[in-house]
Design an enzyme around this catalytic site. Sequence first.
Site, PDB file in Angstrom:
ATOM      1  N   LYS A 224       1.010  -1.190   0.204  1.00 58.36           N
ATOM      2  CA  LYS A 224      -0.104  -0.026  -0.036  1.00 58.36           C
ATOM      3  C   LYS A 224       0.959   1.172   0.023  1.00 58.36           C
ATOM      4  O   LYS A 224       1.878   1.252   0.481  1.00 58.36           O
ATOM      5  CB  LYS A 224      -0.929  -0.126   1.281  1.00 58.36           C
ATOM      6  CG  LYS A 224      -2.120  -0.902   1.298  1.00 58.36           C
ATOM      7  CD  LYS A 224      -2.734  -0.769   2.675  1.00 58.36           C
ATOM      8  CE  LYS A 224      -4.067  -1.563   2.789  1.00 58.36           C
ATOM      9  NZ  LYS A 224      -5.184  -1.467   1.641  1.00 58.36           N
ATOM     10  N   ARG A 298     -10.381 -11.188   2.395  1.00 56.79           N
ATOM     11  CA  ARG A 298     -11.230 -12.230   1.812  1.00 56.79           C
ATOM     12  C   ARG A 298     -10.735 -13.511   2.151  1.00 56.79           C
ATOM     13  O   ARG A 298     -11.406 -14.829   2.102  1.00 56.79           O
ATOM     14  CB  ARG A 298     -11.632 -11.850   0.398  1.00 56.79           C
ATOM     15  CG  ARG A 298     -10.434 -12.007  -0.668  1.00 56.79           C
ATOM     16  CD  ARG A 298     -10.744 -11.173  -1.938  1.00 56.79           C
ATOM     17  NE  ARG A 298     -10.700  -9.605  -1.702  1.00 56.79           N
ATOM     18  CZ  ARG A 298     -11.237  -8.715  -2.657  1.00 56.79           C
ATOM     19  NH1 ARG A 298     -11.462  -9.470  -3.858  1.00 56.79           N
ATOM     20  NH2 ARG A 298     -11.171  -7.561  -2.448  1.00 56.79           N
TER      21      ARG A 298
HETATM   22  N1  BES Z   1      -7.770  -3.520   4.544  1.00 52.06           N
HETATM   23  C1  BES Z   1      -8.193  -3.102   3.123  1.00 52.06           C
HETATM   24  C2  BES Z   1      -9.695  -2.230   3.074  1.00 52.06           C
HETATM   25  C3  BES Z   1      -9.528  -0.996   3.712  1.00 52.06           C
HETATM   26  C4  BES Z   1      -9.537   0.312   3.087  1.00 52.06           C
HETATM   27  C5  BES Z   1     -10.124  -0.906   4.997  1.00 52.06           C
HETATM   28  C6  BES Z   1      -9.705   1.429   3.504  1.00 52.06           C
HETATM   29  C7  BES Z   1     -10.209   0.156   5.562  1.00 52.06           C
HETATM   30  C8  BES Z   1      -9.940   1.487   4.758  1.00 52.06           C
HETATM   31  C9  BES Z   1      -8.234  -4.336   2.321  1.00 52.06           C
HETATM   32  O1  BES Z   1      -7.259  -5.363   2.728  1.00 52.06           O
HETATM   33  C10 BES Z   1      -7.793  -3.873   0.823  1.00 52.06           C
HETATM   34  O2  BES Z   1      -6.565  -3.421   0.877  1.00 52.06           O
HETATM   35  N2  BES Z   1      -8.443  -3.879  -0.250  1.00 52.06           N
HETATM   36  C11 BES Z   1      -8.261  -3.613  -1.393  1.00 52.06           C
HETATM   37  C12 BES Z   1      -8.473  -4.812  -2.095  1.00 52.06           C
HETATM   38  C13 BES Z   1      -7.822  -4.807  -3.671  1.00 52.06           C
HETATM   39  C14 BES Z   1      -6.488  -4.785  -3.865  1.00 52.06           C
HETATM   40  C15 BES Z   1      -8.466  -6.019  -4.514  1.00 52.06           C
HETATM   41  C16 BES Z   1      -8.825  -2.309  -1.913  1.00 52.06           C
HETATM   42  O3  BES Z   1     -10.020  -2.402  -1.452  1.00 52.06           O
HETATM   43  O4  BES Z   1      -8.463  -1.488  -2.360  1.00 52.06           O
HETATM   44 ZN    ZN Z   2      -5.487  -5.373   2.108  1.00 54.20          ZN
END
Ligand code: BES
Ligand code: ZN
Length: 447
Positions: A224, A298
Amino acid sequence: MEHLQQFITIKDPDFNGEFSTVQMLYGAEGNRVYLLGLGEEKDAVKVDEAFRKLSFDHKKYWKAPVQVVTADLSEAELQKAIIGLEMSAYEIGTFKSKKEETKAITFEMVSDKDITATLQEAQAIAETINRIKTLVDAPANQKTPKFLGQWAEDSAKASDYKCTVLHEKELKAQGFHAVMAVGQGSVNPPVVIVTEYMPKKDSAVDIGLVGKGITFDTGGLSIKPSTNLHYMKSDMGGAAVVLGVVELVAKLKLNVNIVGVVASAENAVDSNSYRPGDVIDSYSGKTIEIIDTDAEGRLVLADGLSYIIKAFQPKQVIDLATLTGSVVQTLGYTAAGMFTNNTEMSQELSKIGVDTNERVWPLPLFTDYEADLHSDIADLRNYSGKPVAGAITAAKFLEAFTDGHKAWVHLDIAGVSFGDSPYSKMKSASGYGVQLITNYIKEFAGN
Ligand code: BES
Ligand code: ZN
Ligand code: ZN
């Protein structure tokens, strides 16, 4: 103070007229504060917030004990008022070396009815919410998967329910391959926490809860960006709700059999981390091609869902997870995304969410989205690679691990679990979900 003035009338015993503002009261030394219920324009949903703000803003002026005259409040409003007052005691500065001086305020609830039960219940609810917030706001160097397991074990002892923590060896032996894959890059090994509150002996599990317990989400090798990365300590918000609800239901001694499963890991960057392109196994036996290691929630939930359904056969299953940024794009910070094919559960949760101000909003599980989960080399992939309908494809992924369960609900709480608050300058835990799910379970018990 605007909305408070609208809702609350306050009187001073030595003063005959009514004050229109709260502030005026504190000029007079030694006065007790009387809250005389809510005015005509009351908005029942916000009673807890009104009392919380009132106490938060003014407790430093109050001389204990403060008397709250509850005659004008309905039982539900009284409960909310007490929850609000208790919630104003939440201290966010746990790790400050010099604590701000705080004094405990005693509230005396004045009523001509017997309100003992309402009082005790409201206190248990607020206490649990405050405990859950402490957990979500805790830093990830303290809050490891093992720490969550210990938290649950301590809670189980204190509130008299069963808790089993599965550590690495058991996870491997029992086939929690997806949880293991997500956690393999961290020095803090993953755990699966299984909590059971079963007051109805020899009878089925009524509700199974599953929570995403990622104690820190770096994104893994699909790393990230660093802006706001520190807030990813809150990626266990779903797990916190599950732990809180089981504790609270046990404290309230509700006559419902519930099981709570938390799948917890740290999604870290390391030479041992799982990689994009890897194919992993899962508890269900389905193989998964990893496209993006940041879609880790997931994966751990897939194992949690398969496990709870296989091992406990609950009549209903609800999972909670800070699962996608996409749900925040869709619904902002106002409501959780709700995914289910069960109309009854959907309607019930929608109604309760309005009552508790923890709203949910339905999003679809159309079969059209299944194509996004296609993998050439494995049973399915964990991300479509397209930046569209992310919350929905995540939910479709989870659905593949529910074994066709007819009463499953997924709540994506990424936008509501942690965020801006009038009580902290930086983002912090909201406590979202504890009342929503507990009240849902209560309704279940009543039917
Ligand atoms: N933990 C994050 C989602 C999240 C984002 C929670 C902002 C709280 C605030 C999750 O694990 C994630 O990174 N999701 C990605 C998925 C993508 C890579 C398919 C997302 O939503 O960008
Ligand atoms: Zn994530
Ligand atoms: Zn995550």
